[in-house]
Design an enzyme around this catalytic site. Structure first.
Site, PDB file in Angstrom:
ATOM      1  N   HIS A 172      -4.704  14.615  -9.666  1.00 22.87           N
ATOM      2  CA  HIS A 172      -4.850  13.204 -10.036  1.00 22.87           C
ATOM      3  C   HIS A 172      -3.870  12.774 -11.122  1.00 22.87           C
ATOM      4  CE1 HIS A 172      -8.298  12.278  -7.537  1.00 22.87           C
ATOM      5  NE2 HIS A 172      -8.821  13.446  -7.872  1.00 22.87           N
ATOM      6  N   ASP A 185      -1.643   9.545 -10.812  1.00 24.93           N
ATOM      7  CA  ASP A 185      -1.484   8.463 -11.799  1.00 24.93           C
ATOM      8  C   ASP A 185      -0.011   8.213 -12.104  1.00 24.93           C
ATOM      9  OD1 ASP A 185      -4.215   8.273 -11.905  1.00 24.93           O
ATOM     10  OD2 ASP A 185      -4.430   9.336 -13.819  1.00 24.93           O
ATOM     11  N   ASN A 191      -2.457  13.028  -4.252  1.00 22.31           N
ATOM     12  CA  ASN A 191      -3.556  13.455  -5.115  1.00 22.31           C
ATOM     13  C   ASN A 191      -4.047  14.850  -4.751  1.00 22.31           C
ATOM     14  OD1 ASN A 191      -4.025  11.509  -7.113  1.00 22.31           O
ATOM     15  ND2 ASN A 191      -5.146  10.179  -5.704  1.00 22.31           N
ATOM     16  N   ASP A 238       0.849  -1.188   0.000  1.00 22.71           N
ATOM     17  CA  ASP A 238       0.000   0.000   0.000  1.00 22.71           C
ATOM     18  C   ASP A 238       0.889   1.245   0.000  1.00 22.71           C
ATOM     19  OD1 ASP A 238      -1.714   2.230   1.168  1.00 22.71           O
ATOM     20  OD2 ASP A 238      -3.196   0.632   0.985  1.00 22.71           O
ATOM     21  N   GLU A 296      -4.512   2.667  -4.565  1.00 21.01           N
ATOM     22  CA  GLU A 296      -3.073   2.596  -4.279  1.00 21.01           C
ATOM     23  C   GLU A 296      -2.679   1.251  -3.689  1.00 21.01           C
ATOM     24  OE1 GLU A 296      -4.879   4.510  -0.523  1.00 21.01           O
ATOM     25  OE2 GLU A 296      -5.360   4.200  -2.633  1.00 21.01           O
TER      26      GLU A 296
END
Length: 344
Positions: A228, A232, A223, A215, A258
């Site tokens: 965003h 990405d 973010n 994680d 994630e």
């Protein structure tokens, strides 16, 4: 291939069943026709093959060896066809059946075996024609031979092109179904498929199998702070960095958001913990550039092992997930493989 979308196998199974039904219907028809002409050998062969087709129709849905069963069927099927063509009393119109050979072989056997079988049996069929009809009326026979030969060649080319295109399209479809579009990693469906195979292998050979749950730490802040698009980019960076460390036999996949997982065949819990530590260190020491500025990323991980933590994928995922959250509670940027820490 994913079992739930094994289109090729199911399609060939349906094609095979259709051919079996056609064989039985035409077997009865031709056995009656040949009986009126006194061709009792052909009658016996056609009756036997009709009964064989009936038996195969019963077992085709549950067999695990579809290709082998198909080949067992096709060899005598094409043998009967060649024997019919070789008979001096056979009508010239029978040779039109040569054109069905490429279609049948490509649909049932695929590209490579379809091509080999088509070349072999079409060539044999045309040769048999030249042996039995060329001397009767050479000019007419030559014209018929050229017509049926060119038509069969065209059908073979079309069948080959179709099967090649279908196989490529199916391969691409399977890749899309089993791949995460953003990172290019395997997705959860692919993990489920590979886990089933690796678990069977581990149980059969008494070898270990480990799962690492991964994680990204503070991903929401990435973010929120950078947007965003940068989020990405962070996911792709994470996938790229970790993929470079894992073995070819390992499977790294994105579960969603994630959250990632690594399936490690032939790996004990201790070895999986060491690999997870290396992944953590590699990520922490490989910052991502955001507008030219390095940004450090870290991960929290939990390790689970087949047998000790369960036999099913969901059991291993649950155990590894709990240990990942224990790593986050302990301050993030660490690996947890101890059950006591996960419960603490």
């Amino acid at each position: 291939m994913l079992a739930s979308v094994d289109h090729s196998d199911q399609s060939r199974r349906r094609m095979f069943k259709t051919l079996l039904w056609v064989t039985m219907c035409f077997g009865v028809l031709f056995s009656v026709f040949n009986a009126t002409r006194g061709l009792w050998l052909l009658v016996g062969i056609e009756v036997i093959y009709t009964l064989l087709s009936l038996y195969m129709l019963v077992v085709v849905e549950r067999t695990r060896h579809l290709r082998a069963l198909t080949i067992v069927y096709l060899i005598p099927f094409l043998g009967v066809m060649m024997a019919t063509l070789a008979n001096p009393n056979t009508s010239v119109g029978i040779f039109a059946w040569i054109q069905t050979i490429p279609i049948i072989l490509y649909l049932l056997l695929g590209l490579r075996l379809g091509l080999i079988g088509s070349i072999l049996f079409v060539s044999l069929g045309l040769y048999l024609y030249t042996q039995h009809y060329a001397e009767k009326n050479p000019s007419d026979s030559l014209g018929f031979l050229l017509d049926i030969g060119m038509a069969t060649l065209a059908i073979t080319i079309f069948s080959h092109t179709y099967e090649h295109t279908r196989a490529q399209t199916e391969k691409r479809l399977m890749e899309l179904i089993s791949t995460d579009y953003l990172t290019g990693l395997a997705n959860r469906s692919k993990l489920t498929e590979i886990f089933a195979r690796e678990r069977a292998h581990a149980q059969r050979n008494d070898t270990p199998l480990a799962l690492v749950y991964l994680d990204i730490d503070h991903f929401k802040q990435i973010n929120d702070r950078f947007g965003h698009e940068t989020g990405d980019q962070a996911l792709r960076h994470f996938a790229s960095v970790l993929s470079q460390r894992l073995r070819a036999t390992d499977l790294l996949c994105r579960l969603g958001g994630e959250e990632f997982a690594a399936l490690l065949p032939n790996t004990t819990a201790a070895q999986a913990s060491a690999i997870a530590e290396e992944l953590r260190e590699r990520l922490a020491s490989t910052p991502m550039l955001v507008n030219g500025t390095p940004m450090q990323m870290t991960l929290s991980a939990g390790v689970a092992n087949l047998g000790q933590d369960g036999e099913r994928l969901d059991e291993l995922m649950n155990a590894a997930d709990k240990r990942t959250y224990a790593a986050k509670r302990a301050g993030r940027n660490r690996v947890v493989s101890d059950e006591a820490l996960a419960l603490g």
